[in-house]
Design a protein around this motif. Structure first.
Motif, PDB file in Angstrom:
ATOM      1  N   VAL B 294      56.276  35.609  64.342  1.00 23.46           N
ATOM      2  CA  VAL B 294      56.648  35.024  65.620  1.00 23.46           C
ATOM      3  C   VAL B 294      55.567  35.360  66.633  1.00 23.46           C
ATOM      4  CG1 VAL B 294      58.318  35.084  67.476  1.00 23.46           C
ATOM      5  CG2 VAL B 294      59.088  35.143  65.095  1.00 23.46           C
ATOM      6  N   ASP B 297      58.240  34.949  71.245  1.00 28.64           N
ATOM      7  CA  ASP B 297      59.661  35.171  70.979  1.00 28.64           C
ATOM      8  C   ASP B 297      60.544  34.115  71.604  1.00 28.64           C
ATOM      9  OD1 ASP B 297      59.957  37.444  69.319  1.00 28.64           O
ATOM     10  OD2 ASP B 297      59.063  38.640  70.935  1.00 28.64           O
ATOM     11  N   ARG B 306      63.265  32.029  63.273  1.00 24.77           N
ATOM     12  CA  ARG B 306      62.919  33.442  63.391  1.00 24.77           C
ATOM     13  C   ARG B 306      62.733  33.956  61.980  1.00 24.77           C
ATOM     14  NH1 ARG B 306      62.834  37.851  66.372  1.00 24.77           N
ATOM     15  NH2 ARG B 306      63.018  36.665  68.284  1.00 24.77           N
TER      16      ARG B 306
END
Lengths: 331, 308
Positions: B294, B297, B306
């Motif tokens: 990632v 975020d 994710r």
């Protein structure tokens, strides 16, 4: 989603009958035939070789201009200056031969080439600046008109040597006298019909009229093609200039003023689209004949010339309407 | 993990997909080692600047024989500039382009075409008032043999019609008659004509710029089918598309372009559509072993992905 793999392609052309019906000049041709039948029935003099020869003579100048006009309109352009350029060419070649004492053939060659030069300049401005053809040729119309009057000093040029009027002479075809000039016009139509239909150059002209960008992406040298079309059209106007002086026997600075738009009328009547990319030069020939036949026929019926113009106007609007509607249908 | 790619054509993969040789659990790595097969078209370190704007910022590119390579990227990512550089429409400031392994510089689009690289443009490619055969041979007309061709420049319409029909049937394109004008065709059929024309002339590569953008569902399916058949003929295809389902349906590999360079070169069977979109937007980045980390975020959360 899988498409069937059985190909249904016919490599041959569509049936002759269907091609004739779908040809852009089919409607105009029908109109020409109908008009001819009508005038044949309503007047005694219409249906004769002599009268047809006269019609050809009457339309040969505007017809020749309309060849150049067709080329330009096929590229989605327009030329408002063709009559004025022709007028300048006719004064130029007449004065060069009469006043400057150049050999007649040299004077003719210079006159035709200078007309080609006007076309070249039009084409360069249209393509390289670039400017809309309407504006460029509107400007050129005024320039050529003014130059004609300046150069001629408003004087009609008379006493033309033989070679300049040779195309106005006639030869007997059966019992009908036909001018050589009419032959030149018909020959030019055939030459350009072949060039447009039979050669790669012609296909590129159509492609350019469809979309200049897609023509460019197809590897066509668009600038060269456009400038070439305008220049060739100019040369054709030069031939029209020679036909003009051969027909009238003088160099007239007032000539060519109605022909600017009359040539467009003929092109449109012949089924060529003003949006470019569709139409034929033989259609233009039919369009020229429609104008000639209506003028001639109405004259023979004793209708005054104002009404002839009125009818021409109605025909033009009719022709463009048909073009628009048929385009809508195919979309 | 990857439903969409399951729709990919089984048994039609290009011969040189070498997933097993990669260490990353079947994942194509982001920066692959030099491929064993010579790429048909490749580029290293391409740069193109316009004043202060850098349109191509050290981009790499690889197109392998017989594959459909999708090039995707956000608007402004520079994929159009990249494609232009590869097809001769712009000349890069730096970097090297190789065609069949040989370094090459294209002087212009015509030059690229002469080297067998054909481009299908979105909707500009065909002349509507001209017939199919005339469009197929536009700009490359065949002339008659002998003086008819050399002196009178006469076209050999029969030959062009015949060859057009052959190409069309080779690609399984069904049309009524080769002599009908393109404007009488549907959007999908027109696109098919444009594709057929490109394939007929492409010796090396066919580039398709958003070939399904203007088409309906059924017609898009037909064009995708056509692209598959082009690939099966052995001509590699570069497909530029915004349509993720289409990309996942047809592509053998996906070149993700971002900020002027290649952000990832991935196998669509290893990633989901949201992941690819996340890579495209910079929420995820692809590591050397093919994993994803990632990078942003918030963006990743917004994209709904994710993983690491």
């Amino acid at each position: 989603m899988t498409a069937s793999t059985t190909p249904l392609i016919r490599a041959k052309e569509p049936a002759i009958a269907r091609r004739l019906f779908s040809a852009p000049a089919a409607g105009p041709f029908a109109a020409l035939v109908l008009a001819s039948v009508f005038f044949s029935l309503s007047t005694d003099q219409f249906l004769s070789g002599g009268n047809f020869s006269l019609i050809l003579q009457q339309v040969m100048v505007v017809g020749t201009l309309a060849i150049g006009q067709t080329l330009i309109i096929l590229t989605a352009g327009i030329d408002l200056s063709c009559g004025a350029v022709m007028a300048f060419g006719s004064i130029l070649l007449a004065k060069l031969a009469v006043d400057s004492g150049l050999p007649p053939l040299v004077a003719i060659a210079i006159g035709i080439l200078v007309c080609g030069g006007f076309g070249l300049v039009n084409g360069l401005l249209v393509r390289l600046v670039p400017l809309p053809p309407f504006i460029v040729t509107l400007g050129m119309l005024n320039i050529a008109f003014a130059l004609t009057h300046i150069y001629s000093d408003e004087q009609t040029v008379t006493g033309l040597p033989g070679p300049l009027t040779a195309l106005g002479r006639t030869f007997p075809l059966g019992r009908t006298d036909v001018t050589y000039g009419s032959l030149v016009t018909v020959a030019l139509f055939l030459v350009f019909a072949y060039a447009l239909n039979g050669t790669g150059w012609g296909r590129h002209v159509y492609a350019l009229g469809n979309s200049a960008e897609s023509a460019r992406l197809s590897g066509i040298r668009v600038t060269r093609l456009t400038v070439g079309v305008y220049a060739v059209a100019g040369l054709v106007y030069g031939v029209a200039a020679l036909l003009l002086v051969s027909r009238t026997g003088v160099g007239d600075p007032q000539a060519g003023q109605t022909e600017n738009l009359d040539s467009i009328t003929a092109v449109v009547l012949g089924g060529t689209s003003l949006f470019g990319g569709r139409g034929t030069v033989l259609g233009t020939f039919v369009g020229v004949l429609i104008v000639g036949v209506f003028r001639n026929g109405l004259q023979l019926m004793g209708v005054s010339s104002v009404y002839q113009t009125l009818v021409t106007g109605v025909l033009v609007i009719l022709a463009v309407t048909v073009d628009q509607l048929s385009r809508k249908r195919t979309r | 993990m990857n439903d969409s790619a399951a729709a990919g054509p089984a048994g039609q993969q290009p011969p040189k997909r070498q997933d097993d040789e990669h260490p990353g659990a079947g994942r194509t790595s982001a920066e692959p080692a030099e491929p064993q097969v010579t790429p048909v078209l490749s580029a290293r370190g391409l740069v193109k600047r316009y004043g202060h704007v850098t349109a191509i910022d050290g981009a790499d590119f690889d197109l392998l024989p017989g594959e459909v390579l999708a090039v995707i990227g956000d608007n402004g990512a520079g994929k159009t500039s990249l494609i232009k550089a590869l097809t001769g429409a712009l000349v890069p400031d730096e970097g090297e382009i190789r065609l069949h392994g040989e370094p090459i510089r294209f002087a212009g689009p015509l030059d690229a075409r002469q080297h067998g690289i054909e481009t299908v443009y979105q909707d500009l490619a065909v002349a509507p008032s001209m017939d199919i055969a005339a469009n197929m041979f536009l700009g490359r007309e065949i002339r008659r043999a002998g003086p008819l061709g050399t002196v009178f420049r006469m076209l050999d319409k029969k030959a062009m019609r015949r060859e057009s029909a052959e190409y069309m049937s080779e690609l399984g394109i069904r049309l009524g008659s080769i002599g009908q004008t393109v404007e009488t065709l549907s959007g999908g059929q027109r696109q098919a004509v444009a594709v057929a024309r490109a394939v007929a002339w492409a010796r090396s590569v066919v580039v398709m710029d958003e070939p399904t953008a203007a088409l309906g569902v059924k017609e898009s399916a037909q064009v995708l089918d056509l692209i598959r058949r082009v690939r099966d003929k052995g001509v590699p295809v570069i497909l530029i598309s915004h349509n993720m389902p289409h990309v996942f349906e047809i592509a053998d590999r996906i070149h993700v372009h971002r900020l002027g360079r290649r952000a990832a070169l991935i196998d669509p069977r290893d990633y989901t559509m949201p992941e690819v979109v996340a890579i495209m937007t910079g929420a995820l980045s692809v590591t050397a072993d093919g994993g994803t980390v990632v990078a942003d975020d918030d963006a990743a959360a917004a994209a709904g992905v994710r993983r690491s």
